[in-house]
Scaffold this motif. Structure first.
Motif, PDB file in Angstrom:
ATOM      1  N   ARG A 198      -2.750  -1.492   0.482  1.00  0.00           N
ATOM      2  CA  ARG A 198      -3.289  -0.732   1.603  1.00  0.00           C
ATOM      3  C   ARG A 198      -3.024  -1.489   2.897  1.00  0.00           C
ATOM      4  O   ARG A 198      -3.092  -2.711   2.930  1.00  0.00           O
ATOM      5  CB  ARG A 198      -4.796  -0.521   1.435  1.00  0.00           C
ATOM      6  CG  ARG A 198      -5.120   0.382   0.278  1.00  0.00           C
ATOM      7  CD  ARG A 198      -6.576   0.285  -0.125  1.00  0.00           C
ATOM      8  NE  ARG A 198      -6.768   0.919  -1.424  1.00  0.00           N
ATOM      9  CZ  ARG A 198      -7.714   0.584  -2.292  1.00  0.00           C
ATOM     10  NH1 ARG A 198      -8.580  -0.367  -1.996  1.00  0.00           N
ATOM     11  NH2 ARG A 198      -7.804   1.200  -3.451  1.00  0.00           N
ATOM     12  N   CYS A 199      -2.772  -0.720   3.935  1.00  0.00           N
ATOM     13  CA  CYS A 199      -2.470  -1.334   5.220  1.00  0.00           C
ATOM     14  C   CYS A 199      -3.676  -2.113   5.724  1.00  0.00           C
ATOM     15  O   CYS A 199      -3.563  -3.223   6.200  1.00  0.00           O
ATOM     16  CB  CYS A 199      -2.066  -0.262   6.226  1.00  0.00           C
ATOM     17  SG  CYS A 199      -0.605  -0.694   7.163  1.00  0.00           S
ATOM     18  N   SER A 200      -4.814  -1.497   5.677  1.00  0.00           N
ATOM     19  CA  SER A 200      -6.019  -2.187   6.137  1.00  0.00           C
ATOM     20  C   SER A 200      -7.015  -2.205   4.994  1.00  0.00           C
ATOM     21  O   SER A 200      -7.222  -3.217   4.357  1.00  0.00           O
ATOM     22  CB  SER A 200      -6.592  -1.458   7.360  1.00  0.00           C
ATOM     23  OG  SER A 200      -7.804  -2.041   7.736  1.00  0.00           O
TER      24      SER A 200
ATOM     25  N   GLY B 138       1.455   6.684  15.853  1.00  0.00           N
ATOM     26  CA  GLY B 138       1.782   5.688  14.841  1.00  0.00           C
ATOM     27  C   GLY B 138       1.417   4.328  15.410  1.00  0.00           C
ATOM     28  O   GLY B 138       1.314   4.178  16.630  1.00  0.00           O
ATOM     29  N   HIS B 139       1.204   3.340  14.550  1.00  0.00           N
ATOM     30  CA  HIS B 139       0.801   2.045  15.090  1.00  0.00           C
ATOM     31  C   HIS B 139       2.008   1.222  15.519  1.00  0.00           C
ATOM     32  O   HIS B 139       3.080   1.305  14.931  1.00  0.00           O
ATOM     33  CB  HIS B 139      -0.090   1.282  14.114  1.00  0.00           C
ATOM     34  CG  HIS B 139       0.581   0.788  12.861  1.00  0.00           C
ATOM     35  ND1 HIS B 139       1.201  -0.435  12.787  1.00  0.00           N
ATOM     36  CD2 HIS B 139       0.713   1.340  11.634  1.00  0.00           C
ATOM     37  CE1 HIS B 139       1.674  -0.613  11.556  1.00  0.00           C
ATOM     38  NE2 HIS B 139       1.401   0.449  10.835  1.00  0.00           N
ATOM     39  N   LEU B 140       1.791   0.435  16.582  1.00  0.00           N
ATOM     40  CA  LEU B 140       2.886  -0.361  17.127  1.00  0.00           C
ATOM     41  C   LEU B 140       2.786  -1.830  16.728  1.00  0.00           C
ATOM     42  O   LEU B 140       3.692  -2.610  17.004  1.00  0.00           O
ATOM     43  CB  LEU B 140       2.947  -0.205  18.656  1.00  0.00           C
ATOM     44  CG  LEU B 140       1.715  -0.565  19.487  1.00  0.00           C
ATOM     45  CD1 LEU B 140       1.620  -2.055  19.746  1.00  0.00           C
ATOM     46  CD2 LEU B 140       1.754   0.195  20.814  1.00  0.00           C
TER      47      LEU B 140
ATOM     48  N   ASP C 106      10.107  -1.276   9.092  1.00  0.00           N
ATOM     49  CA  ASP C 106       9.627  -0.004   8.538  1.00  0.00           C
ATOM     50  C   ASP C 106       8.166   0.233   8.923  1.00  0.00           C
ATOM     51  O   ASP C 106       7.756   1.358   9.194  1.00  0.00           O
ATOM     52  CB  ASP C 106       9.794  -0.039   7.006  1.00  0.00           C
ATOM     53  CG  ASP C 106       9.661   1.344   6.378  1.00  0.00           C
ATOM     54  OD1 ASP C 106       9.900   2.350   7.087  1.00  0.00           O
ATOM     55  OD2 ASP C 106       9.358   1.419   5.174  1.00  0.00           O
ATOM     56  N   ASP C 107       7.393  -0.853   8.923  1.00  0.00           N
ATOM     57  CA  ASP C 107       5.939  -0.790   9.166  1.00  0.00           C
ATOM     58  C   ASP C 107       5.585  -1.465  10.476  1.00  0.00           C
ATOM     59  O   ASP C 107       5.285  -2.637  10.508  1.00  0.00           O
ATOM     60  CB  ASP C 107       5.206  -1.442   7.987  1.00  0.00           C
ATOM     61  CG  ASP C 107       3.698  -1.281   8.069  1.00  0.00           C
ATOM     62  OD1 ASP C 107       3.236  -0.446   8.848  1.00  0.00           O
ATOM     63  OD2 ASP C 107       2.994  -2.005   7.342  1.00  0.00           O
ATOM     64  N   ASN C 108       5.583  -0.833  11.637  1.00  0.00           N
ATOM     65  CA  ASN C 108       5.881   0.574  11.738  1.00  0.00           C
ATOM     66  C   ASN C 108       6.782   0.827  12.944  1.00  0.00           C
ATOM     67  O   ASN C 108       6.559   1.746  13.734  1.00  0.00           O
ATOM     68  CB  ASN C 108       4.579   1.374  11.852  1.00  0.00           C
ATOM     69  CG  ASN C 108       4.796   2.862  11.962  1.00  0.00           C
ATOM     70  OD1 ASN C 108       5.706   3.405  11.365  1.00  0.00           O
ATOM     71  ND2 ASN C 108       4.002   3.523  12.779  1.00  0.00           N
ATOM     72  N   ALA C 109       7.807  -0.059  13.111  1.00  0.00           N
ATOM     73  CA  ALA C 109       8.798   0.250  14.146  1.00  0.00           C
ATOM     74  C   ALA C 109       9.428   1.604  13.857  1.00  0.00           C
ATOM     75  O   ALA C 109       9.787   2.347  14.776  1.00  0.00           O
ATOM     76  CB  ALA C 109       9.862  -0.845  14.200  1.00  0.00           C
TER      77      ALA C 109
ATOM     78  N   ALA D  50      -3.192  -2.700  16.914  1.00  0.00           N
ATOM     79  CA  ALA D  50      -4.142  -3.317  15.982  1.00  0.00           C
ATOM     80  C   ALA D  50      -4.538  -2.452  14.785  1.00  0.00           C
ATOM     81  O   ALA D  50      -5.672  -2.492  14.338  1.00  0.00           O
ATOM     82  CB  ALA D  50      -5.404  -3.751  16.739  1.00  0.00           C
ATOM     83  N   GLU D  51      -3.575  -1.722  14.237  1.00  0.00           N
ATOM     84  CA  GLU D  51      -3.874  -0.943  13.015  1.00  0.00           C
ATOM     85  C   GLU D  51      -4.051  -1.839  11.813  1.00  0.00           C
ATOM     86  O   GLU D  51      -4.891  -1.604  10.944  1.00  0.00           O
ATOM     87  CB  GLU D  51      -2.743   0.063  12.757  1.00  0.00           C
ATOM     88  CG  GLU D  51      -3.001   1.007  11.582  1.00  0.00           C
ATOM     89  CD  GLU D  51      -2.441   0.531  10.261  1.00  0.00           C
ATOM     90  OE1 GLU D  51      -2.609   1.225   9.260  1.00  0.00           O
ATOM     91  OE2 GLU D  51      -1.813  -0.565  10.230  1.00  0.00           O
ATOM     92  N   GLU D  52      -3.227  -2.885  11.760  1.00  0.00           N
ATOM     93  CA  GLU D  52      -3.155  -3.716  10.553  1.00  0.00           C
ATOM     94  C   GLU D  52      -4.430  -4.519  10.293  1.00  0.00           C
ATOM     95  O   GLU D  52      -4.617  -5.051   9.215  1.00  0.00           O
ATOM     96  CB  GLU D  52      -1.957  -4.668  10.641  1.00  0.00           C
ATOM     97  CG  GLU D  52      -0.601  -3.984  10.802  1.00  0.00           C
ATOM     98  CD  GLU D  52      -0.105  -3.331   9.525  1.00  0.00           C
ATOM     99  OE1 GLU D  52      -0.881  -3.243   8.553  1.00  0.00           O
ATOM    100  OE2 GLU D  52       1.052  -2.894   9.513  1.00  0.00           O
ATOM    101  N   VAL D  53      -5.275  -4.625  11.287  1.00  0.00           N
ATOM    102  CA  VAL D  53      -6.523  -5.373  11.106  1.00  0.00           C
ATOM    103  C   VAL D  53      -7.731  -4.453  11.105  1.00  0.00           C
ATOM    104  O   VAL D  53      -8.836  -4.854  11.468  1.00  0.00           O
ATOM    105  CB  VAL D  53      -6.672  -6.468  12.180  1.00  0.00           C
ATOM    106  CG1 VAL D  53      -5.698  -7.600  11.912  1.00  0.00           C
ATOM    107  CG2 VAL D  53      -6.467  -5.901  13.576  1.00  0.00           C
TER     108      VAL D  53
ATOM    109  N   LEU E 154       2.545   9.124  11.862  1.00  0.00           N
ATOM    110  CA  LEU E 154       3.795   8.662  11.262  1.00  0.00           C
ATOM    111  C   LEU E 154       3.714   7.143  11.112  1.00  0.00           C
ATOM    112  O   LEU E 154       3.745   6.408  12.095  1.00  0.00           O
ATOM    113  CB  LEU E 154       5.004   9.053  12.129  1.00  0.00           C
ATOM    114  CG  LEU E 154       5.269  10.558  12.260  1.00  0.00           C
ATOM    115  CD1 LEU E 154       6.465  10.809  13.171  1.00  0.00           C
ATOM    116  CD2 LEU E 154       5.509  11.203  10.894  1.00  0.00           C
ATOM    117  N   ASP E 155       3.576   6.687   9.889  1.00  0.00           N
ATOM    118  CA  ASP E 155       3.496   5.252   9.588  1.00  0.00           C
ATOM    119  C   ASP E 155       4.413   5.002   8.404  1.00  0.00           C
ATOM    120  O   ASP E 155       4.045   5.289   7.266  1.00  0.00           O
ATOM    121  CB  ASP E 155       2.041   4.881   9.267  1.00  0.00           C
ATOM    122  CG  ASP E 155       1.855   3.377   9.058  1.00  0.00           C
ATOM    123  OD1 ASP E 155       2.861   2.637   9.090  1.00  0.00           O
ATOM    124  OD2 ASP E 155       0.701   2.950   8.858  1.00  0.00           O
ATOM    125  N   MET E 156       5.611   4.483   8.694  1.00  0.00           N
ATOM    126  CA  MET E 156       6.683   4.223   7.723  1.00  0.00           C
ATOM    127  C   MET E 156       7.466   5.513   7.421  1.00  0.00           C
ATOM    128  O   MET E 156       7.018   6.363   6.669  1.00  0.00           O
ATOM    129  CB  MET E 156       6.146   3.596   6.432  1.00  0.00           C
ATOM    130  CG  MET E 156       5.458   2.256   6.691  1.00  0.00           C
ATOM    131  SD  MET E 156       4.491   1.624   5.298  1.00  0.00           S
ATOM    132  CE  MET E 156       5.754   1.442   4.043  1.00  0.00           C
TER     133      MET E 156
END
Ligand SMILES: [Zn+2]
Length: 442
Positions: free
Chosen positions: A102-104, A226-228, A246-249, A280-283, A308-310
Motif C-alpha cells: 500500500r502506498c500509505s 495525482g500525487h507529485l 511510475d509512482d507517480n511522475a 505528501a501522498e506517500e506519508v 491517476l496514480d501509476m
C-alpha cells in the motif's frame, strides 16, 4: 527485520484489508491541516490502520521506540484505532508498503473523536450529484488525436532524473512541485480563464493546482489529480534517491498532457476543471487530505474526481483497471463507459487496492464522488516503486501505456465539465447516510 517470519508469509496481497486502510490513510491526511504532525516530535498520535497491518505492526521492532506495545483502542470492520509515537510514522509507512504494497495505508487523526468518526464513516458513499452524460463525441474527435505519448515520456524523464527525490519534507520535493507549476503555467500562458497556483501546507512541499474556469457553472468543479511526491523505503538519508518514475511522475505527466491539449486547443469547459498535483501522498495522503477537507468545509460542489496514480507500467492482460474500493460506483461505471466509447480497442477490469491506497480516498472520505484508473490489476502493478529502481527504463522508456490514461482523462474532463442536466445542491452529511446530495431537474 523485526517481523516474525511466519507472519510475513501470511502478509502478501490482501486487497480487502487494503480497502479499509486506504480510507484511514485519508483521515490521517485530513487531520494534518489543523495539527500538523511534526516527525521530530515525541508526541503520540491516533491512527487508523487495517487490522492485518495492525497485527504486523504489533510484531515489528522498528516501531516500538518507546518500548510500549501497540494496543487496539477500537476495532470495526477490520480497521483498528491505535496510538503511536509520531517518531514512528515513517517506519509505519515503510512497513505497510513492504508487506502490503500500500502506498500509505494508515491515517493520522487530530484526536480520538476524529478517528472514531472515520471508523463510522468508512463505508459511506454519497450519490453522484449530477447525471453523467456521454455526448461529446465531436469535441473528443478533435482533441483526442492531439495527445502525444512522447510528451508524457519526456515529462516522466524530467521529473525522475532532474531531482534526487520529490520527498515532501525535502527542498528537492519543493523544487519538483515548482517545476510542475512552471510546466503548467507554460500551457496556460495567454489563456484568460486559466490560472496556476501553489498550495502551501504545514511542510516544505506545496501542492499545485491548475484551474480552467467554467463558462456556465464556475462554482461546480471537475477534479483530475495525482500525487507529485516520491519516496524510497528504508532510507534514513535525507538526500536519498527516489526517482518515482511510475509512482507517480507517470500520473503527473499524464495529467499534464491532458491539460496541454485542452489549453492549447482553447477548450472552454462549462464547469470549472482543476488539475491537481498533491504533495505528501506517500506519508498518509496529507496534501489531498488538506485540499479535500478545505473544499468540504467551504461547501464547494465537486461533481467528480479522477485519480491517476501509476499509469505507465503495463503489467496485466487488461489495459486499464478501475478501482472498486473507496470509490463512487456510479462514477466508476461512467469511467468504464468512457473507456468503451473512446478507446474501444482496450480491455478493462476492476480491482481493489485497499484502505488509503491513494488520494481518491481523501475525496471519498469527504463524501465527494471519486474514481481511480490504475495501470494494472492490483498485485500485477510495477513492483519497483518506492525504490531506486522506479525509473523510466522499468517503463520500457515509453509513454505508450500512459497515453491510454491521458485519453481517458481527457474524456473525463470534457464529458463531465459540459453536462447541462440539473442543478446541484449540497445539503451536508446526514449521520450514517451520505446520500445527502440531490439533483433538481430544471
Ligand atoms: Zn503513488
Amino acid at each position: 527485520m523485526g517481523i516474525v517470519p511466519s507472519l510475513v508469509d501470511r502478509l502478501s496481497p490482501a486487497p480487502r484489508v487494503c480497502l479499509f486502510l486506504a480510507f484511514f490513510t485519508f483521515v490521517l491526511c485530513t487531520a494534518g491541516a489543523a495539527s500538523a504532525v511534526d516527525p521530530a516530535s515525541q508526541e503520540r498520535v491516533w491512527i487508523t490502520v487495517g487490522a492485518d497491518a495492525f497485527e504486523m505492526l504489533q510484531h515489528a521492532d522498528e516501531i516500538q521506540l518507546d518500548a510500549q506495545p501497540l494496543r487496539a483502542y477500537q476495532e470495526q470492520d477490520e480497521v483498528v484505532i491505535t496510538q503511536v509515537s509520531a517518531l514512528d510514522l515513517q517506519s509505519i509507512s515503510g512497513l505497510i508498503h513492504k508487506y502490503f504494497e500500500r502506498c500509505s495505508g494508515f491515517m493520522v487523526h487530530p484526536d480520538l473523536d476524529h478517528a472514531v468518526e472515520t471508523l463510522n464513516r468508512q463505508h459511506a458513499q454519497r450519490g453522484a450529484t449530477i447525471e453523467y452524460l456521454l455526448d461529446q463525441q465531436t469535441a473528443m474527435a478533435a482533441l483526442q488525436p492531439r495527445l502525444q505519448a512522447e510528451n508524457i515520456r519526456e515529462t516522466i524523464e524530467r521529473l525522475s532524473t532532474d531531482f534526487n527525490n520529490r520527498y515532501y519534507g525535502h527542498p528537492s520535493g519543493q523544487a519538483a512541485a515548482e517545476w510542475i507549476r512552471d510546466l503548467w503555467q507554460g500551457y496556460a500562458a495567454g489563456r484568460e480563464h486559466a490560472t496556476v497556483e501553489l498550495v502551501q501546507h504545514a511542510w516544505t512541499q506545496p501542492s499545485v493546482i491548475l484551474t480552467i474556469e467554467g463558462s456556465h457553472y464556475p462554482n461546480e468543479f471537475v477534479v483530475l489529480g495525482g500525487h507529485l511526491d516520491s519516496i524510497s523505503s528504508g532510507s534514513g538519508n535525507p538526500d536519498f534517491l527516489a526517482p518515482g518514475a511510475d509512482d507517480n511522475a507517470s500520473g503527473i505527466a499524464t495529467l499534464s498532457e491532458v491539460a496541454r491539449v485542452m489549453l492549447t486547443q482553447n477548450f472552454r469547459p462549462k464547469r470549472t476543471v482543476q488539475f491537481m498535483g498533491y504533495a505528501a501522498e506517500e506519508v498518509g495522503l496529507l496534501g489531498s487530505r488538506d485540499i479535500a477537507a478545505e473544499y468540504e468545509a467551504a461547501g464547494t460542489e465537486v461533481v467528480a474526481v479522477l485519480q491517476l496514480d501509476m499509469t505507465a507500467f503495463n503489467g496485466s492482460a487488461e489495459d486499464i483497471a478501475l478501482l472498486s474500493d473507496f470509490t463512487n460506483s456510479t462514477l466508476t461505471s461512467f469511467v468504464g463507459q468512457l473507456v468503451d466509447t473512446y478507446q474501444p480497442e482496450l480491455m478493462r477490469t476492476s480491482t481493489a487496492c485497499g484502505y488509503g491506497c491513494s488520494d481518491h480516498a481523501s475525496w471519498h472520505r469527504e463524501g465527494y464522488p471519486a474514481a481511480m484508473a490504475f495501470e494494472a490489476r492490483f498485485g500485477q502493478h510495477n513492483s519497483s516503486i518506492h525504490s531506486t529502481g522506479d525509473t523510466l527504463a522499468t517503463l520500457g522508456n515509453s509513454g505508450d501505456h500512459a497515453l491510454k490514461f491521458a485519453r481517458l482523462g481527457l474524456a473525463f474532463a470534457v464529458e463531465i465539465s459540459t453536462d447541462e442536466l440539473g442543478e446541484v445542491f449540497f445539503n451536508g452529511f446526514e449521520s450514517g447516510d451520505l446520500t445527502a446530495w440531490s439533483v433538481v431537474e430544471p
